[in-house]
Scaffold this active site. Structure first.
Site, mmCIF file in Angstrom:
data_model
loop_
_atom_site.group_PDB
_atom_site.id
_atom_site.type_symbol
_atom_site.label_atom_id
_atom_site.label_comp_id
_atom_site.label_asym_id
_atom_site.label_seq_id
_atom_site.Cartn_x
_atom_site.Cartn_y
_atom_site.Cartn_z
ATOM 1 N N GLY A 12 0.839 -1.214 0.000
ATOM 2 C CA GLY A 12 0.000 0.000 0.000
ATOM 3 C C GLY A 12 0.855 1.236 0.000
ATOM 4 N N ASN A 13 0.265 2.378 0.295
ATOM 5 C CA ASN A 13 1.044 3.622 0.387
ATOM 6 C C ASN A 13 0.404 4.548 1.416
ATOM 7 O OD1 ASN A 13 -0.895 5.492 -1.039
ATOM 8 N ND2 ASN A 13 -0.560 3.973 -2.650
ATOM 9 N N HIS A 14 1.044 5.700 1.655
ATOM 10 C CA HIS A 14 0.636 6.581 2.755
ATOM 11 C C HIS A 14 -0.494 7.547 2.413
ATOM 12 C CE1 HIS A 14 3.637 5.276 5.545
ATOM 13 N NE2 HIS A 14 4.616 5.507 4.682
ATOM 14 N N ALA A 61 -4.008 7.492 -5.168
ATOM 15 C CA ALA A 61 -2.624 7.037 -5.311
ATOM 16 C C ALA A 61 -2.680 5.529 -5.542
ATOM 17 C CB ALA A 61 -1.841 7.367 -4.052
#
Ligand code: CTP
Length: 400
Positions: free
Chosen positions: A208-210, A276
């Site tokens: 995943g990402n922030h 994102a």
């Protein structure tokens, strides 16, 4: 001009409260229905009698009527309003709003209000500059409340600087703009993506990402505030929408986001893709939790669907497509290249060079690059304000 609009004015106890009867008069004169709720100390600065006279409604300062003992239903009051405006907002009430402390009628009403809330801080300059004030203001912005910033000038303390309540005429103009823009996008259907995507490795792990999702969620709210029909396809995010009219489809993976977004875009007027999205996902997803056996491990990744590019390919005449670019180097060139490659109408460039912009911040600093190479630079602003700039730009393209 404001006929049929219901405005709830909240007053907290600061000297600038003396300006509020004039604001109430402007609202009433222009057709709005106005009710006023005050904190007990506000009544030391401006009399309830004055406000009752100009608003043509009884003034409420306590949970109970002082003589009849009748209970005021703050929930009903909060639901009655189309807009709540809290002015002046003292440091004390600001802190209570930031932390949800409902120890007076104004606070209980604020917390049960379903409508948008504008707030106009006013305090002495050192209080206004204090880090806690800044944090509390940011918090309210993150709740979706609309800031009417304090202005600079002479203050009641005799000092001069930032902290003056915005003039009542200007607050009135902002309220008018708020209602006027209310229907400018009605009849338009807009798709928005937001948040990260989680690409499963096994039942408990993912890539995943922030991304918090805040930028896309604010855009969706702003579109709905202006009357658009909004479908928000949102990856895992803990942030709720402020506008209950947004149709939110919660998804987890890029595949789910792709399916929901491409389907919704078929009969849409525009799409703004702020998510994102992971560019790669694990080729194989294990059905069971992977055990640690060897010292190292490789996960084979394959490309995900590029949702934005897919919409760019299927785009029909008249449909407007907007993408985001988060770049660390050759920003403008990369953004322009992305705009052409994905067949966009404009692209919103986030620069990670600016402190306060991008993931995890409630502020953002953007540049908009248009198809005709026109470039617009914007200042660092709250994401709620940035959302307005982006929606303004879209509205121009939709010719509304
Ligand atoms: N995007 C998308 N689907 C993907 C990847 C990106 O819809 N699988 C969208 C994002 O929502 C954003 C834009 O594409 O609007 C830019 O994303 P970015 O990852 O920066 O662009 P890429 O084209 O993937 O280029 P690169 O990663 O090489 O910078």
């Amino acid at each position: 001009m404001l006929q049929g609009k219901k405005v709830l004015v909240g007053i907290s106890g600061g000297i600038a409260a003396y300006k509020i009867p004039y604001l109430v008069r402007l609202l009433v004169k222009n057709g709005a229905e106005v009710k006023v709720v005050m904190t007990p100390t506000a009544a030391d600065f401006v009399t309830p009698l004055t406000l009752a006279t100009v608003s043509k409604n009884p003034i409420i300062t306590d949970f109970f009527h002082p003589e009849t003992g009748e209970w005021y239903n703050h929930v009903e009051l909060g639901l009655w309003a189309d807009l709540m405006v809290i002015a002046p907002l003292t440091a004390n009430t600001l802190a209570k709003m930031a932390h949800g402390q409902a120890d007076n009628l104004l606070m209980a009403t604020y917390m049960s209000a379903k409508c948008p809330v504008m707030f106009a801080p006013a305090m002495d300059l050192d209080m206004y500059k204090h880090p806690s004030t800044k944090i509390n203001i940011d918090r309210l912005i993150s709740y979706g409340n609309i800031l009417i910033p304090a202005t600079s000038g002479e203050l009641a303390s005799g000092l001069s600087g930032e902290g003056r309540l915005e003039e009542p005429e200007k607050i009135f103009e902002l309220i008018k703009d708020f209602f006027f823009q209310g229907n400018s996008l009605s009849g338009k259907k807009v798709i928005v993506t937001a948040g990260p995507t989680f690409e499963a490795i096994d039942p408990v792990r993912f890539i995943g990402n922030h991304s918090s999702g805040k930028m896309g969620i604010d855009i969706a709210d702003e579109l709905a505030n202006r009357g658009a029909e909004v479908v928000l396809v949102c990856g895992p995010s803990g942030i709720a929408n402020k506008n209950g009219k947004v149709k939110r489809i919660n998804v987890t993976s890029s595949d789910e986001m792709y399916t929901a977004t491409t389907e919704a875009f078929k009969n849409a007027d525009a799409a703004i893709l702020a998510a994102a999205v992971a560019d790669y996902k694990p080729k194989d997803v294990s059905d069971i939790k992977i055990k640690k056996k060897s010292d190292d491990m490789n996960i084979e990744l394959v490309k995900t669907h590029d949702i934005l590019a897919a919409l760019g390919e299927s785009k029909k005449g008249g449909q407007i497509l907007v993408g985001f670019a988060l770049e660390t180097n050759n920003e403008l060139e990369n953004a322009k290249e992305k705009l052409l490659r994905k067949n966009l109408d404009f692209i919103v460039l986030n620069s990670l060079k600016h402190p306060g912009a991008g993931f995890k911040h409630s502020t953002n600093q953007i540049t908009i690059v248009h198809k005709n190479n026109k470039i617009q630079d914007f200042e660092l602003k709250s994401k709620t304000e940035v959302a307005k700039d982006i929606v303004d730009t879209l509205a121009e393209k939709l010719k509304v």
